[in-house]
Write a protein that holds these residues in place. Structure first.
Motif, PDB file in Angstrom:
ATOM      1  N   LYS A   1     -14.513  -2.977   3.266  1.00  9.10           N
ATOM      2  CA  LYS A   1     -13.512  -2.033   2.789  1.00  9.10           C
ATOM      3  C   LYS A   1     -13.187  -2.267   1.312  1.00  9.10           C
ATOM      4  O   LYS A   1     -12.848  -1.315   0.595  1.00  9.10           O
ATOM      5  CB  LYS A   1     -12.238  -2.155   3.620  1.00  9.10           C
ATOM      6  CG  LYS A   1     -12.369  -1.587   5.025  1.00  9.10           C
ATOM      7  CD  LYS A   1     -11.042  -1.691   5.774  1.00  9.10           C
ATOM      8  CE  LYS A   1     -11.163  -1.141   7.192  1.00  9.10           C
ATOM      9  NZ  LYS A   1      -9.896  -1.257   7.940  1.00  9.10           N
ATOM     10  N   MET A   2     -13.272  -3.517   0.877  1.00  4.80           N
ATOM     11  CA  MET A   2     -13.047  -3.804  -0.544  1.00  4.80           C
ATOM     12  C   MET A   2     -13.977  -2.968  -1.405  1.00  4.80           C
ATOM     13  O   MET A   2     -13.548  -2.313  -2.368  1.00  4.80           O
ATOM     14  CB  MET A   2     -13.267  -5.293  -0.834  1.00  4.80           C
ATOM     15  CG  MET A   2     -12.264  -6.236  -0.275  1.00  4.80           C
ATOM     16  SD  MET A   2     -12.683  -7.967  -0.618  1.00  4.80           S
ATOM     17  CE  MET A   2     -12.538  -8.026  -2.395  1.00  4.80           C
ATOM     18  N   THR A   3     -15.266  -2.999  -1.060  1.00 11.10           N
ATOM     19  CA  THR A   3     -16.243  -2.241  -1.842  1.00 11.10           C
ATOM     20  C   THR A   3     -15.980  -0.748  -1.760  1.00 11.10           C
ATOM     21  O   THR A   3     -16.144  -0.017  -2.744  1.00 11.10           O
ATOM     22  CB  THR A   3     -17.661  -2.556  -1.332  1.00 11.10           C
ATOM     23  OG1 THR A   3     -17.859  -3.978  -1.309  1.00 11.10           O
ATOM     24  CG2 THR A   3     -18.712  -1.929  -2.221  1.00 11.10           C
ATOM     25  N   ALA A   4     -15.530  -0.290  -0.584  1.00 11.50           N
ATOM     26  CA  ALA A   4     -15.282   1.151  -0.401  1.00 11.50           C
ATOM     27  C   ALA A   4     -14.153   1.646  -1.291  1.00 11.50           C
ATOM     28  O   ALA A   4     -14.174   2.801  -1.748  1.00 11.50           O
ATOM     29  CB  ALA A   4     -14.974   1.439   1.070  1.00 11.50           C
ATOM     30  N   VAL A   5     -13.149   0.794  -1.547  1.00 12.62           N
ATOM     31  CA  VAL A   5     -12.020   1.220  -2.383  1.00 12.62           C
ATOM     32  C   VAL A   5     -12.203   0.825  -3.845  1.00 12.62           C
ATOM     33  O   VAL A   5     -11.287   0.986  -4.655  1.00 12.62           O
ATOM     34  CB  VAL A   5     -10.695   0.634  -1.846  1.00 12.62           C
ATOM     35  CG1 VAL A   5     -10.420   1.112  -0.451  1.00 12.62           C
ATOM     36  CG2 VAL A   5     -10.693  -0.899  -1.912  1.00 12.62           C
ATOM     37  N   GLY A   6     -13.393   0.305  -4.185  1.00 11.86           N
ATOM     38  CA  GLY A   6     -13.682  -0.004  -5.585  1.00 11.86           C
ATOM     39  C   GLY A   6     -13.282  -1.386  -6.038  1.00 11.86           C
ATOM     40  O   GLY A   6     -13.235  -1.650  -7.249  1.00 11.86           O
TER      41      GLY A   6
ATOM     42  N   LEU B   1      -2.080  -0.867  -5.597  1.00  9.69           N
ATOM     43  CA  LEU B   1      -3.413  -1.103  -5.050  1.00  9.69           C
ATOM     44  C   LEU B   1      -3.729  -2.595  -5.025  1.00  9.69           C
ATOM     45  O   LEU B   1      -3.520  -3.303  -6.023  1.00  9.69           O
ATOM     46  CB  LEU B   1      -4.456  -0.367  -5.886  1.00  9.69           C
ATOM     47  CG  LEU B   1      -4.350   1.168  -5.881  1.00  9.69           C
ATOM     48  CD1 LEU B   1      -5.418   1.771  -6.771  1.00  9.69           C
ATOM     49  CD2 LEU B   1      -4.464   1.700  -4.454  1.00  9.69           C
TER      50      LEU B   1
ATOM     51  N   VAL C   1       0.828  -1.206   0.000  1.00 11.78           N
ATOM     52  CA  VAL C   1       0.000   0.000   0.000  1.00 11.78           C
ATOM     53  C   VAL C   1       0.864   1.258   0.000  1.00 11.78           C
ATOM     54  O   VAL C   1       0.582   2.235  -0.720  1.00 11.78           O
ATOM     55  CB  VAL C   1      -0.951  -0.019   1.217  1.00 11.78           C
ATOM     56  CG1 VAL C   1      -1.728   1.284   1.311  1.00 11.78           C
ATOM     57  CG2 VAL C   1      -1.910  -1.205   1.130  1.00 11.78           C
TER      58      VAL C   1
END
Length: 430
Positions: A299-304, A271, A266
């Motif tokens: 968090k996966m969904t939040a970062v796309g 990414l 990170v």
């Protein structure tokens, strides 16, 4: 001088005569005339035709034209390894067969399943000797097929004997096959030979292949040092590099190394993708941290990054093992909203743990849905479900499960449906 009208009428008459002649020629039976004149002699008069039993009888069966099936159809139908080999060998220069990747791979896979490495060697060596074998892309396919057949030494020989130019493309294919064999000595000798004799320079794919092979062989320290070698060669480690090393570290219980690789990835602006998240989620689930695993999925969904089937299966299994059935059900129902269809493993997990939690009605609905898709849970899960349905007086539901088992192919052994029938009967209550 003829007028224009007269000329048109003459042309129309000529067209009509020509069409009549063509029609007469098409309707005439196609047989040789017995009065065809030869030079200086004439053919003998025809003999009387043989009498027939019925007027207008059909011609003899042997005189009917025979149409052979296309080679691809014959390859798909054939089950005998020897005949399968002969069909492919006879069509060695048929581009419809050779350039069909599925037919080629399926033929080699079936010969490998029959343990006919001798036929695979003859088949692939024949292809390498033909003109298409001079193309590096085609030769790379041959090397890959040797690897899928479990013949790494033959893959190495195919690379060494390639008639055309050898680049990093065919080198990486051979390296991948050798790494899967986990024979580090052969990998080392191949590297030295290719770099010294051919001047091949390793790229990112080469290093990632080597790192994965070393991790699978248990040489983690050597794999870590290769990442440093990449940077010295001005190659930037990518997400595949970090994910491979992370997964290996977590699998061997070296949490601090895995977490450090995640942070390094990170910090360097690389990414993480779904595979990287799944490696970390699997580690959390194995340490009974289901809620943290679910939080990481959010968090996966939040970062796309879109969770895949493996992500959901890991989180659902972790929640079930932690006894959080309500949250597991909510996560299962949220899959379709996330654009992800449940897989066979997810159905199996849900049915198994719902039966353990004695939530047999929901387990029945999921089991029926799974069976309607052709996915049958394990026999132990089905037996547990039938016993549970019988215990809550849901014999009609149990009978429906038994009918599905009888009607469609399932992994049940011979006589298993009868055993399941007894489990579904009232006398088979637990």
């Amino acid at each position: 001088m003829l007028s224009l009208r007269t000329i048109r009428r003459l042309c129309a008459a000529a067209d009509a005569v020509a069409l009549a002649a063509i029609a007469a020629g098409l309707s005439r039976p196609k047989f040789k005339s017995h009065f065809v004149a030869s030079s200086g002699s004439s053919a003998p008069p025809p003999s009387d035709p043989a009498p027939t039993d019925q007027a207008g009888s059909e011609p003899d069966q042997d005189q009917r034209p025979v149409f052979s099936e296309p080679a691809l159809v014959r390859l798909k139908k054939e089950r005998d390894p020897e005949e399968l080999f002969r069909i492919f060998q006879a069509n060695a220069q048929n581009r419809l067969v050779v350039e069909n990747r599925f037919a080629f791979e399926d033929t080699v896979a079936r010969l490998a399943g029959a343990r006919r490495g001798d036929l695979i060697e003859q088949l692939l060596d024949q292809q390498m000797a033909l003109p298409q074998g001079r193309r590096e892309g085609f030769a790379t396919r041959i090397i890959t097929l040797y690897g899928k057949a479990g013949m790494p030494a033959h893959a190495r020989r195919a690379f060494d004997e390639m008639p055309g130019r050898r680049t990093v493309l065919s080198f990486n294919a051979t390296l991948r096959v050798l790494c899967r064999s986990r024979d580090l000595s052969s990998v080392q000798s191949f590297l030295v030979s290719a770099r010294s004799n051919l001047g091949i320079r390793l790229d990112e794919i080469s290093y990632n292949t080597l790192i994965k092979g070393l991790c699978e062989a248990g040489s983690l320290e050597s794999a870590y040092s290769l990442m440093a070698d990449m940077e010295r060669e001005k190659l930037k480690p990518d997400v595949v590099t970090y994910t491979t090393l992370m997964a290996a570290a977590y699998k061997r219980g070296r949490r601090e190394v895995g977490d450090g690789l995640w942070n390094l990835m990170v910090l360097r602006g690389c990414l993480p993708n779904a595979a990287a998240f799944n490696a970390r989620i699997q580690h959390l689930v194995s340490r009974n941290r289901a809620w943290q695993a679910r939080g990481l999925m959010k968090k996966m969904t939040a970062v796309g990054v879109r969770p895949d089937q493996l992500t959901f299966n890991l989180v659902i299994k972790g929640l079930c093992r932690a006894g959080e059935m309500e949250m597991a059900k909510r996560t299962f129902l949220a899959m379709r909203d996330a654009g992800c269809e449940p897989s066979m493993k997810i159905y199996q997990t849900m049915v198994h743990y719902l039966c353990l939690a004695e939530q047999f009605e929901l387990a029945f609905r999921l089991c029926r849905d799974s069976m309607s898709r052709g996915w049958f849970p394990s026999v132990a899960s089905v037996r547990s479900l039938l016993g549970g349905l019988s215990s809550i007086s849901k014999e009609d539901c149990a009978e429906e499960i038994v009918r599905l088992v009888r009607a469609r192919a399932s992994p049940c052994a011979a006589g298993e449906p009868e055993a399941l029938q007894s489990a579904a009967s009232p006398d088979g209550k637990r």
